[in-house]
Design a protein around this motif. Structure first.
Motif, PDB file in Angstrom:
ATOM      1  N   LEU A  24       0.827  -1.204   0.000  1.00 24.20           N
ATOM      2  CA  LEU A  24       0.000   0.000   0.000  1.00 24.20           C
ATOM      3  C   LEU A  24       0.861   1.254   0.000  1.00 24.20           C
ATOM      4  O   LEU A  24       0.542   2.235  -0.690  1.00 24.20           O
ATOM      5  N   THR A  25       1.956   1.217   0.771  1.00 32.70           N
ATOM      6  CA  THR A  25       2.852   2.374   0.793  1.00 32.70           C
ATOM      7  C   THR A  25       3.479   2.607  -0.575  1.00 32.70           C
ATOM      8  O   THR A  25       3.588   3.752  -1.036  1.00 32.70           O
ATOM      9  N   GLU A  26       3.879   1.508  -1.236  1.00 35.45           N
ATOM     10  CA  GLU A  26       4.437   1.652  -2.582  1.00 35.45           C
ATOM     11  C   GLU A  26       3.407   2.210  -3.548  1.00 35.45           C
ATOM     12  O   GLU A  26       3.738   3.051  -4.398  1.00 35.45           O
ATOM     13  N   ALA A  27       2.147   1.743  -3.426  1.00 38.58           N
ATOM     14  CA  ALA A  27       1.096   2.260  -4.302  1.00 38.58           C
ATOM     15  C   ALA A  27       0.863   3.753  -4.078  1.00 38.58           C
ATOM     16  O   ALA A  27       0.722   4.538  -5.025  1.00 38.58           O
ATOM     17  N   ARG A  82       1.795   9.356  -5.744  1.00 40.18           N
ATOM     18  CA  ARG A  82       2.360  10.693  -5.500  1.00 40.18           C
ATOM     19  C   ARG A  82       3.382  11.064  -6.564  1.00 40.18           C
ATOM     20  O   ARG A  82       3.399  12.191  -7.072  1.00 40.18           O
ATOM     21  N   LEU A  83       4.232  10.102  -6.913  1.00 39.28           N
ATOM     22  CA  LEU A  83       5.236  10.386  -7.936  1.00 39.28           C
ATOM     23  C   LEU A  83       4.594  10.684  -9.280  1.00 39.28           C
ATOM     24  O   LEU A  83       5.012  11.602  -9.995  1.00 39.28           O
ATOM     25  N   GLY A  88       2.136  17.018 -12.507  1.00 36.00           N
ATOM     26  CA  GLY A  88       2.250  18.453 -12.213  1.00 36.00           C
ATOM     27  C   GLY A  88       3.459  19.071 -12.893  1.00 36.00           C
ATOM     28  O   GLY A  88       3.389  20.185 -13.413  1.00 36.00           O
ATOM     29  N   ARG A  89       4.562  18.306 -12.919  1.00 36.51           N
ATOM     30  CA  ARG A  89       5.749  18.820 -13.586  1.00 36.51           C
ATOM     31  C   ARG A  89       5.521  18.963 -15.082  1.00 36.51           C
ATOM     32  O   ARG A  89       5.929  19.951 -15.694  1.00 36.51           O
ATOM     33  N   THR A  90       4.865  17.957 -15.672  1.00 34.17           N
ATOM     34  CA  THR A  90       4.592  18.052 -17.111  1.00 34.17           C
ATOM     35  C   THR A  90       3.664  19.219 -17.407  1.00 34.17           C
ATOM     36  O   THR A  90       3.851  19.947 -18.387  1.00 34.17           O
ATOM     37  N   ARG A  91       2.664  19.386 -16.530  1.00 33.28           N
ATOM     38  CA  ARG A  91       1.755  20.514 -16.732  1.00 33.28           C
ATOM     39  C   ARG A  91       2.490  21.844 -16.588  1.00 33.28           C
ATOM     40  O   ARG A  91       2.287  22.773 -17.391  1.00 33.28           O
TER      41      ARG A  91
END
Length: 382
Positions: free
Chosen positions: A278-281, A286-287, A293-296
């Protein structure tokens, strides 16, 4: 775990090392094991063939009648002599602080295979002693009766014998509610598995005391995990099976605790793995969100740059157009000005004879177009 095996690994390691040693050396070891068991191994360098092994084990029941010399019943001594007569003998009296002392001598065993077998047999000395005590107690019950056996002071159990059957009853106590839930599930599964196998001893679990324990003290029957009962048949306490049966009964409560610990560890590991997934998901989401967000933001920056470039290009074009318009306007202004010939004014100043006629300019009103004056034609005299 090590104590679930009837053989002592420490004794096997010590005796094997002594037999494989190139030079005789003095040995003096004291080993403590589960169930308040204590071993003492002693040998001298002058007489390495004779090894003295002493054992101290608690009695199974306070009602047992120990021997005055060794602290063990006579039946246990006879069983020990019968099991180890080929390479050991009972030393009387035993060493101080111990219930039984054996003098081991493996010189009569020439083959290494026989010595290994004898060492493994010596490592099961505790189970031989306990099984002999158990058979002696069951014989003292007669045709019927109930006896309390104490192998661990905190976890006693009962052996009940009737004309029809013989059973071992274990009162189960747990401090933690989680352990209680796991143990209850385990007892129910054990009861179902015992009833499905024909040759397996009968197993039953009940939250209330069974009829075999009627008349016992209330504080002995106060439990929160119920009562587990095993049916013991006559073939289970005969011959070589007696030692195995006694060892299983004496370590059943320890095995239940071991099963609970393993189950909790398994559950915790599964929960830990689930939490990691779950933490990895969540981290992946988030990544990906940050990447979106970075692409936007990068797309917005590209758009801003393009708009800036467009504005700059428009400004450059506007400047060029302004320069062009100014050049055109300058040309138009030049066309509307009077025609001037370089050096004509100087010529007029020096030569008064050359007269330039002035053209009459008729007055014009506002709003009227400019009209050129027509010169009259001059007739030639020719």
């Amino acid at each position: 775990m090590a104590f679930f095996s009837s053989g002592s690994r420490a004794l096997v390691e010590i005796l094997t090392r002594m037999q494989s040693a190139e030079r005789p050396m003095p040995v003096d070891h004291t080993v403590f094991e589960f169930g308040s068991i204590r071993y003492h191994v002693e040998a001298s360098a002058s007489d390495p063939e004779n090894v003295f092994l002493s054992i101290s084990t608690p009695s199974l029941s306070h009602e047992a009648s120990p021997s005055s010399s060794t602290g063990l019943p006579e039946a246990a001594l006879q069983e020990t002599r019968k099991a180890y007569h080929k390479f050991a003998e009972v030393v009387e009296p035993p060493r101080e602080g111990y219930a039984l002392t054996l003098k081991l001598n493996f010189s009569g065993l020439t083959r290494p295979k026989d010595r290994v077998k004898a060492i493994n047999q010596v490592s099961r000395l505790q189970s031989v002693v306990l099984s002999s005590q158990l058979r002696d107690m069951l014989g003292s019950l007669g045709s019927s009766g109930t006896m309390k056996l104490v192998y661990n002071q905190r976890e006693p159990f009962f052996v009940s014998k009737t004309a029809e059957k013989m059973s071992a009853v274990f009162p189960m106590r747990f401090r933690d509610d989680t352990d209680l839930a796991i143990a209850t599930s385990f007892f129910q599964e054990l009861q179902e598995a015992g009833s499905s196998v024909a040759k397996a001893p009968q197993c039953s679990w009940s939250p209330i005391p069974p009829p075999e324990l009627r008349g016992e003290c209330v504080h002995r029957l106060t439990t929160n995990g119920g009562f587990v009962s095993f049916g013991v048949l006559s073939r289970h306490v005969r011959g070589k099976r007696a030692a195995k049966t006694a060892w299983i009964l004496l370590n059943f409560q320890a095995y239940v605790k071991y099963h609970i610990k393993c189950t909790r560890r398994h559950i915790q590991s599964r929960m830990r793995e689930r939490m990691e997934t779950l933490t990895e998901a969540i981290e992946g989401a988030r990544l990906r969100g940050n990447e979106d967000g970075r692409t936007r933001s990068s797309q917005a920056m590209v758009k801003k740059r393009k708009s800036k470039r467009r504005l700059i290009s428009f400004a450059k074009v506007n400047k060029r157009l302004q320069k062009g318009f100014r050049a055109v306007l300058d040309k138009i202004k030049r066309l509307r000005q009077r025609i001037r010939v370089k050096g004509l004014d100087r010529l007029r100043w020096h030569c008064h004879c050359f007269a330039v006629p002035k053209l009459p300019m008729p007055p014009r009103a506002r709003g009227q177009e400019h009209r050129y004056h027509k010169l009259p034609r001059v007739k030639s005299t020719d």
